[in-house]
Design an enzyme around this catalytic site. Structure first.
Site, PDB file in Angstrom:
ATOM      1  N   ASN A   1       0.843  -1.191   0.000  1.00  0.00           N
ATOM      2  CA  ASN A   1       0.000   0.000   0.000  1.00  0.00           C
ATOM      3  C   ASN A   1       0.889   1.256   0.000  1.00  0.00           C
ATOM      4  O   ASN A   1       2.081   1.187   0.307  1.00  0.00           O
ATOM      5  CB  ASN A   1      -0.919  -0.021   1.223  1.00  0.00           C
TER       6      ASN A   1
ATOM      7  N   ASN B   1       1.508   3.643   1.915  1.00  0.00           N
ATOM      8  CA  ASN B   1       2.246   4.108   3.091  1.00  0.00           C
ATOM      9  C   ASN B   1       3.246   3.078   3.630  1.00  0.00           C
ATOM     10  O   ASN B   1       3.894   3.327   4.639  1.00  0.00           O
ATOM     11  CB  ASN B   1       1.279   4.502   4.211  1.00  0.00           C
ATOM     12  N   LYS B   2       3.381   1.938   2.955  1.00  0.00           N
ATOM     13  CA  LYS B   2       4.280   0.893   3.458  1.00  0.00           C
ATOM     14  C   LYS B   2       5.742   1.209   3.150  1.00  0.00           C
ATOM     15  O   LYS B   2       6.063   2.154   2.434  1.00  0.00           O
ATOM     16  CB  LYS B   2       3.877  -0.462   2.866  1.00  0.00           C
ATOM     17  N   ILE B   3       6.635   0.368   3.662  1.00  0.00           N
ATOM     18  CA  ILE B   3       8.069   0.641   3.540  1.00  0.00           C
ATOM     19  C   ILE B   3       8.507   0.648   2.084  1.00  0.00           C
ATOM     20  O   ILE B   3       9.399   1.392   1.686  1.00  0.00           O
ATOM     21  CB  ILE B   3       8.889  -0.345   4.397  1.00  0.00           C
TER      22      ILE B   3
END
Length: 393
Positions: A190, A192-194
């Site tokens: 997604n 906002n993930k790393i």
């Protein structure tokens, strides 16, 4: 009064600059629809990075969890044990299968699934003659759960584990990559993930036969016929070739991103060390925490401030922060289901929710921007201490 300063996000996408090369290749070769060489390459790269036999790129982490439950034959009336301190995507696939979630509390060492609560849940299920079909263990904010203890319990009862590693790509547990210890592992890409593909997920396993069946189910379960025939329920869950191209470029810098996240955490430690009420999320022994988000809880029986008050203060300065996940057993949708607390007198997940805060942790946040976050927190706490002193003088 609203701040006119540049907004600092919790964890926004951070592009490498190489993503466009793979996107352009998709257009040049006309591989626009789901599947294609980028998807194959991304799956291979994930397998090599985390150390598994096979991987399946899908449209979301939620889709990957749903497929894992299907592959374990979870169906109506079955029970699935699940971490309570998580995002609802960990639980919705259980409901898709019309199964019954049973929520397991956290513990303070990792903020993740409590082995003590899990053991009691299993003992009760055994007495009732209704063991769960699966256990979904969430690795919260990048910190691995106590997998040795959890695996031992689940192996004793011969119940498979699904690792919800949506937030923990790049983390390790005693030398093994997060998401590779259970029967299945699930990652999310997604925004906002790393690392991100804008939206997407991955199901991984050493069981190549299971992943092959997952691949069949994820492509509408089309039978091997010269025409469109469907003998069972399938899903439109495959990742697009364009998004997989973004993932290839993103995965190439995963180790750099982990180091950047850890450096952000270290700067928060140095900047907030004088605020004794703040307890940052620990790194459990034998693990590498990817520090996807830097989080802390307020350790005080009479706190000077609440998470909501600090979040409001940061928002006034155009800075995004948020509370720790609201536990699933407190959600209106889910509060009818059984919950096992860490102990008779200690509900850890609720404590972390009531006192926990997630701080801006994006790898494209500058050191000056992070210093601004730290200074605002310091100033806010200082004012609260002064107000408390005057009120009690």
């Amino acid at each position: 009064m609203e701040s006119n300063k540049k907004r600092i996000y919790l964890s926004s996408p951070h592009m490498t600059g190489n993503e466009q090369k793979y996107i352009d290749l998709s257009f040049k070769t006309n591989w626009i629809a789901p599947l294609g060489p980028n998807v194959d390459r991304f799956e291979e790269d994930i397998c090599q990075y985390v150390g598994v036999n096979d991987a399946l790129a899908v449209s979301s982490g939620t889709a990957a969890l749903h497929l894992a439950l299907r592959l374990l034959d979870v169906k109506a009336g079955d029970k699935v044990f699940c971490s309570t301190l998580t995002f609802i995507a960990s639980v919705n696939p259980i409901l898709y299968q019309q199964a019954e979630p049973v929520f397991i509390d956290s513990e303070f060492d990792t903020w993740n699934m409590s082995p003590d609560a899990l053991k009691r849940a299993f003992m009760d299920a055994e007495k009732e003659g209704n063991l769960p079909k699966a256990v979904i263990v969430v690795h919260l904010y990048g910190q691995n759960a106590k997998m040795d203890e959890i695996v031992e319990i689940c192996n004793f009862y011969q119940v498979p584990i699904i690792e919800d590693a949506a937030e923990s790509l790049g983390s390790t547990y005693k030398g093994r990559k997060s998401g590779t210890i259970g029967k299945f592992g699930v990652f999310s890409f997604n925004g906002n993930k790393i690392i991100t593909t804008s939206g997407g997920g991955m199901l991984v396993s050493d069981d190549k036969t299971a992943i092959a069946r997952g691949r069949f189910l994820a492509a509408q379960a089309r039978d091997n016929k010269p025409y469109y025939q469907h003998s069972e329920l399938g899903y439109n869950y495959r990742m697009s070739n364009i998004l997989a191209g973004i993932g290839i470029a993103q995965l190439s810098v995963i180790e750099e991103r982990v180091k950047q996240k850890q450096a952000i955490y270290q700067r928060y430690i140095r900047g907030l060390s004088d605020i004794k009420e703040i307890v940052l999320m620990p790194e459990y022994k034998g693990t590498r925490h990817n520090r996807w988000l830097t989080t802390f809880y307020i350790d005080s029986e009479q706190p000077l401030f609440t998470p909501f008050e600090l979040i409001q203060e940061l928002e006034r300065e155009n800075i995004e922060a948020r509370q720790v996940w609201k536990p699933m057993h407190l959600q209106p949708l889910l509060n009818e289901y059984r919950f096992y607390s860490h102990s008779e007198h200690l509900n850890v997940a609720e404590t972390l929710f009531e006192r926990g805060i997630c701080l801006p942790s994006g790898t494209n946040m500058t050191e000056d921007e992070q210093s601004r976050v730290i200074q605002i927190i310091q100033s806010f706490v200082s004012r609260r201490r002064e107000q408390h002193f005057i009120a009690n003088f």
